[in-house]
Design an enzyme around this catalytic site. Structure first.
Site, PDB file in Angstrom:
ATOM      1  N   GLU A   1      -2.641   4.021 -11.157  1.00  0.00           N
ATOM      2  CA  GLU A   1      -3.936   4.693 -11.161  1.00  0.00           C
ATOM      3  C   GLU A   1      -3.926   5.845 -12.153  1.00  0.00           C
ATOM      4  O   GLU A   1      -2.887   6.463 -12.396  1.00  0.00           O
ATOM      5  CB  GLU A   1      -4.285   5.176  -9.747  1.00  0.00           C
TER       6      GLU A   1
ATOM      7  N   ARG B   1      -5.881   1.021 -12.463  1.00  0.00           N
ATOM      8  CA  ARG B   1      -6.836   1.465 -11.433  1.00  0.00           C
ATOM      9  C   ARG B   1      -7.604   2.677 -11.947  1.00  0.00           C
ATOM     10  O   ARG B   1      -7.018   3.672 -12.365  1.00  0.00           O
ATOM     11  CB  ARG B   1      -6.064   1.808 -10.172  1.00  0.00           C
TER      12      ARG B   1
ATOM     13  N   ASP C   1       0.876  10.696   1.549  1.00  0.00           N
ATOM     14  CA  ASP C   1       0.639   9.816   0.400  1.00  0.00           C
ATOM     15  C   ASP C   1       0.535  10.676  -0.862  1.00  0.00           C
ATOM     16  O   ASP C   1      -0.445  10.611  -1.600  1.00  0.00           O
ATOM     17  CB  ASP C   1      -0.651   9.015   0.655  1.00  0.00           C
TER      18      ASP C   1
ATOM     19  N   ASP D   1       1.029   3.902  -7.483  1.00  0.00           N
ATOM     20  CA  ASP D   1       0.474   5.252  -7.694  1.00  0.00           C
ATOM     21  C   ASP D   1       0.241   5.490  -9.187  1.00  0.00           C
ATOM     22  O   ASP D   1      -0.425   4.702  -9.825  1.00  0.00           O
ATOM     23  CB  ASP D   1       1.395   6.306  -7.072  1.00  0.00           C
TER      24      ASP D   1
ATOM     25  N   HIS E   1     -12.083   1.686  -7.902  1.00  0.00           N
ATOM     26  CA  HIS E   1     -12.089   2.228  -6.552  1.00  0.00           C
ATOM     27  C   HIS E   1     -13.344   3.052  -6.310  1.00  0.00           C
ATOM     28  O   HIS E   1     -13.872   3.679  -7.232  1.00  0.00           O
ATOM     29  CB  HIS E   1     -10.846   3.096  -6.340  1.00  0.00           C
TER      30      HIS E   1
ATOM     31  N   SER F   1       0.810  -1.220   0.000  1.00  0.00           N
ATOM     32  CA  SER F   1       0.000   0.000   0.000  1.00  0.00           C
ATOM     33  C   SER F   1       0.843   1.270   0.000  1.00  0.00           C
ATOM     34  O   SER F   1       1.720   1.456   0.837  1.00  0.00           O
ATOM     35  CB  SER F   1      -0.894  -0.013   1.246  1.00  0.00           C
ATOM     36  N   GLY F   2       0.532   2.169  -0.931  1.00  0.00           N
ATOM     37  CA  GLY F   2       1.230   3.458  -0.964  1.00  0.00           C
ATOM     38  C   GLY F   2       0.941   4.277   0.281  1.00  0.00           C
ATOM     39  O   GLY F   2       1.843   4.915   0.846  1.00  0.00           O
ATOM     40  N   LEU F   3      -0.328   4.242   0.710  1.00  0.00           N
ATOM     41  CA  LEU F   3      -0.696   4.992   1.922  1.00  0.00           C
ATOM     42  C   LEU F   3       0.089   4.477   3.127  1.00  0.00           C
ATOM     43  O   LEU F   3       0.675   5.252   3.885  1.00  0.00           O
ATOM     44  CB  LEU F   3      -2.201   4.865   2.171  1.00  0.00           C
TER      45      LEU F   3
ATOM     46  N   ASN G   1      -4.051  10.966  -2.139  1.00  0.00           N
ATOM     47  CA  ASN G   1      -4.802   9.780  -1.737  1.00  0.00           C
ATOM     48  C   ASN G   1      -6.267   9.909  -2.130  1.00  0.00           C
ATOM     49  O   ASN G   1      -6.855  10.984  -2.078  1.00  0.00           O
ATOM     50  CB  ASN G   1      -4.666   9.563  -0.217  1.00  0.00           C
ATOM     51  N   SER G   2      -6.852   8.792  -2.509  1.00  0.00           N
ATOM     52  CA  SER G   2      -8.203   8.786  -3.062  1.00  0.00           C
ATOM     53  C   SER G   2      -9.287   9.240  -2.080  1.00  0.00           C
ATOM     54  O   SER G   2     -10.428   9.441  -2.467  1.00  0.00           O
ATOM     55  CB  SER G   2      -8.544   7.392  -3.577  1.00  0.00           C
TER      56      SER G   2
ATOM     57  N   ASP H   1       1.314  -1.031  -4.978  1.00  0.00           N
ATOM     58  CA  ASP H   1       0.544   0.162  -5.317  1.00  0.00           C
ATOM     59  C   ASP H   1       1.543   1.157  -5.911  1.00  0.00           C
ATOM     60  O   ASP H   1       2.295   1.803  -5.198  1.00  0.00           O
ATOM     61  CB  ASP H   1      -0.078   0.694  -4.010  1.00  0.00           C
TER      62      ASP H   1
ATOM     63  N   LYS I   1       0.362  12.328  -7.111  1.00  0.00           N
ATOM     64  CA  LYS I   1      -1.037  12.005  -6.805  1.00  0.00           C
ATOM     65  C   LYS I   1      -1.426  12.424  -5.377  1.00  0.00           C
ATOM     66  O   LYS I   1      -0.562  12.801  -4.557  1.00  0.00           O
ATOM     67  CB  LYS I   1      -1.302  10.519  -7.010  1.00  0.00           C
TER      68      LYS I   1
HETATM   69  C1  SPV Z   1      -3.343   2.527  -0.781  1.00  0.00           C
HETATM   70  O1  SPV Z   1      -3.490   1.617   0.040  1.00  0.00           O
HETATM   71  O2  SPV Z   1      -2.395   3.296  -0.778  1.00  0.00           O
HETATM   72  C2  SPV Z   1      -4.369   2.758  -1.787  1.00  0.00           C
HETATM   73  C3  SPV Z   1      -5.732   2.432  -1.460  1.00  0.00           C
HETATM   74  O3  SPV Z   1      -4.035   3.280  -2.805  1.00  0.00           O
HETATM   75  S1  SPV Z   1      -6.464   3.893  -0.941  1.00  0.00           S
HETATM   76  O4  SPV Z   1      -5.706   4.372   0.192  1.00  0.00           O
HETATM   77  O5  SPV Z   1      -7.806   3.510  -0.608  1.00  0.00           O
HETATM   78  O6  SPV Z   1      -6.425   4.837  -2.023  1.00  0.00           O
HETATM   79 MG    MG Z   2      -2.307   4.223  -2.771  1.00  0.00          MG
END
Ligand code: SPV
Ligand code: MG
Length: 540
Positions: free
Chosen positions: A110, A155, A54, A83, A186, A42-44, A118-119, A81, A116
């Site tokens: 994505e 994504r 993130d 990004d 997502h 996970s990027g986050l 975070n979503s 992930d 980027k």
């Molecule tokens: C991550 O886990 O970094 C994701 C999922 O990209 S989210 O945080 O939901 O975007």
């Molecule tokens: Mg991410």
């Protein structure tokens, strides 16, 4: 199966599969041990664990290093992930090359703009990538990979950015046609409705281009709903990181407030559990294989030094015999140094009389406080737990040339004692532990091994037929240590135990038909019992 192939099978299987978030080596390992078949890098979570946002604040090579640790720690596949691919098609090509080199099974990119966000943050202000540009990025990644089974997941952020289902479908299909190995759709709403609507429209396409979801926001949806909707892979995206933060906040708060570890120790894993997760077992085994002397196998030494040595009267008024000065050093220090020079660092001294006079650092002290009423075996019994694997047991009052220890350490027998064969010039009133062996020492030809038949304390005049004198040094290996401690334990239950000396133990072993090997020497040692020994010792 290759990690890439494992991940590909998860994507294509008819079951709903799961990827668990991890953000470093240990969390990856924990995910694997829990039973997960794959990991979401996970990027986050990775950026959070690094203490940054993130927003591509951690460089892509920093992320690459983290994911390499994760990959090294596990055998299950990792979907990173990635990004936006950290730039345009060209950055994507280099990313794919590097991920393949580091054993990562796939990357998810994505359709947003670098850097980027975070979503789940400021979603309306998140610009989407140009569809054609993003398709070029997918193609570039696919053309770069060397392993056909490396996975590139596209994504779609259209639902996140508020563009609706039609845009999401249009993009997903374009990415499918560009060669994506799967689509991650997502959604940021708390119900699965958007995802379920997409799945209905996506229909048969999920057979060739499976769908991955991240139900962080719609977590209350029963998992079976995803299964029935033909979702291929479900990602639990950040829950190790969030739980880690919960635990870290709790433990640091407690320790800060209480200035004590008292109330936390029982709530946290032991350091042994960390060692296990780090696979210290493997290193221990490798050390045995590759290091000259692995630690567990390294010999240890026990020095018996509990008695006073009353024959030496005023010299032993304030210290035991083994601490009297010989050549500017306490007598026993010569044995200690001898051990150190042979890489024996695990040294125990059984002390009794004037025990506070012992000041050597890094020594394990075993106290025989009943030294006045007991003898050598009682002292040794107190140090019983130190007799494991290769162990040297020695009197503390002997001086001997270094080569004797070198040779003894090379002896292969289970139990080996050192015997001085040159006893013919002993004066008649000389007393010592005279031994009878299976054959006498000979310097004429290569010696056949000799073994001990018996030891008897006595005078030289009574021991004319003896094969030699035991010098007070014995070595055991693992088997020998077990036999010796077992016999020692048996003797400890006998009424005369407090009178017994080391030769009694040897004789008891012989009674049990246990073989004791003899290593002959020709002088080059002495023990210090009398005033004349002390002056002889100065010249030794
Ligand atoms: C991550 O886990 O970094 C994701 C999922 O990209 S989210 O945080 O939901 O975007
Ligand atoms: Mg991410």
């Amino acid at each position: 199966m290759k990690k890439t192939t494992q991940l590909r099978s998860m994507l294509q299987s008819n079951e709903l599969e799961f990827l668990m978030e991890a953000h470093n080596g240990i969390s990856a390992k924990i995910a694997e041990e829990a039973g997960f078949k794959g990991i979401w890098g996970s990027g986050l979570s990775i950026s959070a664990s690094l203490g940054v946002r993130d927003n591509n604040e951690a460089s892509w090579t920093q992320v690459l290093d983290v994911v390499e640790f994760m990959s090294d720690a596990t055998k299950i596949p990792i979907l990173l992930d990635g990004d936006t691919g950290y730039g345009n098609f060209n950055n994507m090509r280099r990313l794919v090359m590097k991920l393949e080199q580091r054993g990562v099974a796939g990357v998810c990119i994505e359709d947003k703009i670098f850097p980027k966000t975070n979503s789940f943050l400021r979603t309306e202000a998140q610009p989407l990538a140009d569809v054609d540009e993003f398709c070029g990025k997918i193609k570039a990644g696919q053309d770069t990979k060397l392993d056909d089974d490396f996975n590139i997941i596209a994504r779609v952020e259209a639902l996140i950015a508020g563009w609706g289902l039609a845009e999401a479908l249009k993009r997903a299909d374009a990415y499918r046609l560009a060669g994506a190995n799967g689509i991650l759709m997502h959604s940021k709403i708390s119900k699965p409705d958007e995802i379920l609507a997409f799945m209905r429209e996506w229909g048969e396409r999920s057979k060739t281009c499976p769908v991955v979801i991240v139900p962080t926001k719609y977590y209350s949806t029963p998992t079976n709903v995803f299964r029935e909707a033909n979702v291929s892979v479900c990602i639990w995206a950040n829950h190790q990181m969030r739980m880690a933060v919960t635990a870290m906040q709790a433990v640091t708060k407690t320790i800060f407030e209480e200035q004590s570890l008292m109330n936390v120790e029982d709530k946290i894993v032991s350091v042994a559990e960390l060692f296990r997760l780090q696979n210290d077992k493997e290193l221990e085994a490798a050390e045995k294989l590759y290091l000259k002397v692995a630690d567990a196998e390294a010999p240890r030494a026990i020095l018996l030094a509990a008695s006073r040595g009353a024959e030496l009267k005023e010299l032993t008024e304030d210290r035991p015999k083994v601490l009297i000065d010989i050549n500017g050093k306490p007598l026993i220090e010569q044995s200690i140094n001898n051990f150190y020079e042979h890489d024996i660092k695990d040294i125990s001294i059984v002390r009794g009389y004037k025990k506070e006079a012992f000041k050597f650092p890094n020594i394990k002290y075993v106290d025989n406080d009943n030294y006045e009423n007991t003898n050598e075996l009682a002292s040794l019994f107190l140090a019983k737990k130190e007799i494991v694997d290769h162990t040297i047991i020695s009197y503390g009052d002997i001086l001997y040339r270094k080569y004797i220890l070198s040779r003894l350490l090379e002896e292969k027998g289970d139990i080996t004692i050192v015997v001085d064969a040159s006893i013919e010039n002993r004066s008649n009133d000389y007393v010592g532990d005279f031994v009878q062996c299976s054959r006498k020492h000979s310097t004429k030809f290569a010696e056949a091994p000799a073994d001990l038949q018996g030891i008897k304390f006595g005078s030289a005049s009574d021991s004319k037929e003896a094969s030699g004198e035991w010098i007070g040094l014995v070595k055991t290996n693992k088997v020998g240590s077990e036999m010796l401690t077992q016999t020692l334990t048996e003797l400890s239950k006998t009424p005369e135990f407090n009178k017994l000396k080391l030769p009694d133990l040897m004789n008891a072993l012989l009674t049990k038909k246990i073989k004791i090997n003899v290593m002959y020497i020709d002088g080059h040692w002495m023990d210090v019992d009398s005033y004349s020994d002390v002056s002889k010792g100065q010249k030794f």
